[in-house]
Design a protein around this motif. Structure first.
Motif, PDB file in Angstrom:
ATOM      1  N   TYR A  29      -7.418   2.879   7.070  1.00  0.00           N
ATOM      2  CA  TYR A  29      -6.808   3.120   8.230  1.00  0.00           C
ATOM      3  C   TYR A  29      -5.547   2.338   8.467  1.00  0.00           C
ATOM      4  CZ  TYR A  29     -11.322   5.209   9.570  1.00  0.00           C
ATOM      5  OH  TYR A  29     -12.407   6.022   9.644  1.00  0.00           O
ATOM      6  N   VAL A  30      -4.556   3.198   9.107  1.00  0.00           N
ATOM      7  CA  VAL A  30      -3.279   2.494   9.472  1.00  0.00           C
ATOM      8  C   VAL A  30      -3.341   2.049  10.975  1.00  0.00           C
ATOM      9  CG1 VAL A  30      -0.862   3.161   9.964  1.00  0.00           C
ATOM     10  CG2 VAL A  30      -1.884   3.828   7.733  1.00  0.00           C
ATOM     11  N   TYR A  31      -3.051   0.739  11.029  1.00  0.00           N
ATOM     12  CA  TYR A  31      -3.265   0.303  12.502  1.00  0.00           C
ATOM     13  C   TYR A  31      -1.787  -0.107  12.989  1.00  0.00           C
ATOM     14  CZ  TYR A  31      -8.028  -1.132  11.430  1.00  0.00           C
ATOM     15  OH  TYR A  31      -9.356  -0.757  11.383  1.00  0.00           O
ATOM     16  N   ALA A  32      -1.805  -0.002  14.525  1.00  0.00           N
ATOM     17  CA  ALA A  32      -0.745  -0.121  15.218  1.00  0.00           C
ATOM     18  C   ALA A  32      -0.811  -1.599  16.116  1.00  0.00           C
ATOM     19  CB  ALA A  32      -0.292   0.769  16.097  1.00  0.00           C
ATOM     20  N   TYR A  33       0.105  -2.665  15.834  1.00  0.00           N
ATOM     21  CA  TYR A  33      -0.409  -3.983  16.282  1.00  0.00           C
ATOM     22  C   TYR A  33       0.475  -4.216  17.571  1.00  0.00           C
ATOM     23  CZ  TYR A  33      -2.595  -4.584  11.883  1.00  0.00           C
ATOM     24  OH  TYR A  33      -3.031  -4.521  10.716  1.00  0.00           O
ATOM     25  N   THR A  34      -0.019  -4.743  18.509  1.00  0.00           N
ATOM     26  CA  THR A  34       0.747  -5.306  19.744  1.00  0.00           C
ATOM     27  C   THR A  34       0.634  -6.979  19.544  1.00  0.00           C
ATOM     28  OG1 THR A  34       0.227  -3.441  21.105  1.00  0.00           O
ATOM     29  CG2 THR A  34       1.075  -5.536  22.264  1.00  0.00           C
ATOM     30  N   TYR A  35       1.715  -7.631  19.673  1.00  0.00           N
ATOM     31  CA  TYR A  35       1.792  -9.058  19.577  1.00  0.00           C
ATOM     32  C   TYR A  35       1.852  -9.655  20.936  1.00  0.00           C
ATOM     33  CZ  TYR A  35       1.884  -8.108  14.446  1.00  0.00           C
ATOM     34  OH  TYR A  35       1.689  -7.581  13.486  1.00  0.00           O
ATOM     35  N   TYR A  36       1.185 -11.005  21.077  1.00  0.00           N
ATOM     36  CA  TYR A  36       1.440 -11.575  22.344  1.00  0.00           C
ATOM     37  C   TYR A  36       1.827 -12.898  22.109  1.00  0.00           C
ATOM     38  CZ  TYR A  36      -0.977  -7.558  23.947  1.00  0.00           C
ATOM     39  OH  TYR A  36      -1.693  -6.285  24.188  1.00  0.00           O
ATOM     40  N   THR A  37       2.608 -13.787  23.257  1.00  0.00           N
ATOM     41  CA  THR A  37       3.142 -15.165  22.995  1.00  0.00           C
ATOM     42  C   THR A  37       1.847 -15.913  22.959  1.00  0.00           C
ATOM     43  OG1 THR A  37       3.533 -15.371  25.340  1.00  0.00           O
ATOM     44  CG2 THR A  37       5.323 -14.512  23.775  1.00  0.00           C
ATOM     45  N   ASP A  38       0.650 -15.787  23.743  1.00  0.00           N
ATOM     46  CA  ASP A  38      -0.241 -16.662  23.787  1.00  0.00           C
ATOM     47  C   ASP A  38      -1.606 -16.031  23.798  1.00  0.00           C
ATOM     48  OD1 ASP A  38      -0.180 -15.498  26.179  1.00  0.00           O
ATOM     49  OD2 ASP A  38       0.386 -17.238  27.380  1.00  0.00           O
ATOM     50  N   ALA A  39      -2.654 -16.911  23.961  1.00  0.00           N
ATOM     51  CA  ALA A  39      -4.160 -16.387  23.697  1.00  0.00           C
ATOM     52  C   ALA A  39      -4.449 -15.524  24.972  1.00  0.00           C
ATOM     53  CB  ALA A  39      -4.872 -17.524  23.583  1.00  0.00           C
ATOM     54  N   SER A  40      -3.748 -15.683  26.304  1.00  0.00           N
ATOM     55  CA  SER A  40      -4.246 -14.799  27.302  1.00  0.00           C
ATOM     56  C   SER A  40      -3.411 -13.524  27.221  1.00  0.00           C
ATOM     57  CB  SER A  40      -3.593 -15.478  28.782  1.00  0.00           C
ATOM     58  OG  SER A  40      -2.221 -15.681  28.803  1.00  0.00           O
ATOM     59  N   GLU A  54       1.467   6.471  -0.611  1.00  0.00           N
ATOM     60  CA  GLU A  54       0.683   7.472  -1.800  1.00  0.00           C
ATOM     61  C   GLU A  54       1.550   7.561  -3.087  1.00  0.00           C
ATOM     62  OE1 GLU A  54      -0.650  12.250  -2.108  1.00  0.00           O
ATOM     63  OE2 GLU A  54       0.332  11.500   0.153  1.00  0.00           O
ATOM     64  N   PHE A  55       0.834   7.483  -4.041  1.00  0.00           N
ATOM     65  CA  PHE A  55       1.514   7.664  -5.379  1.00  0.00           C
ATOM     66  C   PHE A  55       0.391   8.238  -6.167  1.00  0.00           C
ATOM     67  CE2 PHE A  55       2.941   6.053  -9.457  1.00  0.00           C
ATOM     68  CZ  PHE A  55       4.226   6.689  -9.463  1.00  0.00           C
ATOM     69  N   GLU A  56       0.868   9.280  -7.031  1.00  0.00           N
ATOM     70  CA  GLU A  56      -0.167   9.900  -7.826  1.00  0.00           C
ATOM     71  C   GLU A  56      -1.522   9.958  -7.611  1.00  0.00           C
ATOM     72  OE1 GLU A  56       0.557   7.658 -11.720  1.00  0.00           O
ATOM     73  OE2 GLU A  56       2.474   8.648 -11.798  1.00  0.00           O
ATOM     74  N   GLY A  57      -1.587  10.389  -6.378  1.00  0.00           N
ATOM     75  CA  GLY A  57      -3.106  10.968  -6.049  1.00  0.00           C
ATOM     76  C   GLY A  57      -3.814   9.668  -5.338  1.00  0.00           C
ATOM     77  N   ARG A  58      -3.255   8.403  -5.405  1.00  0.00           N
ATOM     78  CA  ARG A  58      -3.753   7.414  -4.838  1.00  0.00           C
ATOM     79  C   ARG A  58      -3.134   6.821  -3.423  1.00  0.00           C
ATOM     80  NH1 ARG A  58      -5.566   3.318  -9.418  1.00  0.00           N
ATOM     81  NH2 ARG A  58      -7.583   4.215  -9.772  1.00  0.00           N
ATOM     82  N   VAL A  59      -3.999   6.174  -2.554  1.00  0.00           N
ATOM     83  CA  VAL A  59      -3.128   5.784  -1.527  1.00  0.00           C
ATOM     84  C   VAL A  59      -3.654   4.231  -1.176  1.00  0.00           C
ATOM     85  CG1 VAL A  59      -3.158   8.114  -0.342  1.00  0.00           C
ATOM     86  CG2 VAL A  59      -5.158   6.578   0.105  1.00  0.00           C
ATOM     87  N   TRP A  60      -2.945   3.774  -0.599  1.00  0.00           N
ATOM     88  CA  TRP A  60      -3.071   2.322   0.084  1.00  0.00           C
ATOM     89  C   TRP A  60      -2.167   1.922   1.413  1.00  0.00           C
ATOM     90  CZ3 TRP A  60      -0.058   3.508  -4.092  1.00  0.00           C
ATOM     91  CH2 TRP A  60       1.217   3.088  -4.187  1.00  0.00           C
ATOM     92  N   VAL A  61      -2.816   0.877   1.910  1.00  0.00           N
ATOM     93  CA  VAL A  61      -2.106   0.675   3.161  1.00  0.00           C
ATOM     94  C   VAL A  61      -1.484  -0.787   2.823  1.00  0.00           C
ATOM     95  CG1 VAL A  61      -2.604   0.004   5.655  1.00  0.00           C
ATOM     96  CG2 VAL A  61      -3.863   1.896   4.576  1.00  0.00           C
ATOM     97  N   GLN A  62      -0.207  -0.822   3.616  1.00  0.00           N
ATOM     98  CA  GLN A  62       0.464  -2.317   3.335  1.00  0.00           C
ATOM     99  C   GLN A  62       0.537  -2.814   4.791  1.00  0.00           C
ATOM    100  OE1 GLN A  62       4.269  -2.026   1.870  1.00  0.00           O
ATOM    101  NE2 GLN A  62       4.723  -4.188   1.876  1.00  0.00           N
ATOM    102  N   THR A  63      -0.072  -3.985   4.847  1.00  0.00           N
ATOM    103  CA  THR A  63      -0.047  -4.831   6.164  1.00  0.00           C
ATOM    104  C   THR A  63       0.868  -5.786   6.187  1.00  0.00           C
ATOM    105  OG1 THR A  63      -2.433  -4.004   6.815  1.00  0.00           O
ATOM    106  CG2 THR A  63      -1.428  -5.942   7.968  1.00  0.00           C
ATOM    107  N   PHE A  64       1.864  -6.009   6.895  1.00  0.00           N
ATOM    108  CA  PHE A  64       2.832  -7.050   6.961  1.00  0.00           C
ATOM    109  C   PHE A  64       2.169  -8.262   7.623  1.00  0.00           C
ATOM    110  CE2 PHE A  64       4.885  -3.269   6.556  1.00  0.00           C
ATOM    111  CZ  PHE A  64       5.772  -3.656   5.609  1.00  0.00           C
TER     112      PHE A  64
END
Length: 85
Positions: A29-40, A54-64
């Motif tokens: 799964y590809v996730y969308a992230y929302t970042y916050y400045t503090d725990a609240s 996707e490359f040559e019939g294979r897929v992968w997800v890159q997370t930064f």
């Protein structure tokens, strides 16, 4: 001899029954992230998303690397061969 034949037949049936299950892979799964400045999580610090490759019939997800330790993640779409689902 019959016992050996029965064991071989049972082994073959188990192997054939397990093959389709083994062929299935967990979805990526590809996730969308929302970042916050503090725990609240009251002040939004930014947004990002994974990338589906996707490359040559294979897929992968890159997370930064996450910008802060405080974030929410929501599934955006499934990464699969041929495009998103």
């Amino acid at each position: 001899m019959r016992k050996i034949v029965k064991l071989a037949a049972a082994s073959l049936l188990v192997t054939l029954a397990a093959s389709p299950a083994m062929a299935l892979k967990a979805p990526l799964y590809v996730y969308a992230y929302t970042y916050y400045t503090d725990a609240s999580k009251t002040t939004v610090a930014g947004y990002s998303s994974d990338i589906c490759w996707e490359f040559e019939g294979r897929v992968w997800v890159q997370t930064f690397q996450h910008q802060t330790p405080y974030y929410d993640a929501q599934i955006s779409h499934e990464c699969r061969v041929g495009g998103p689902l």
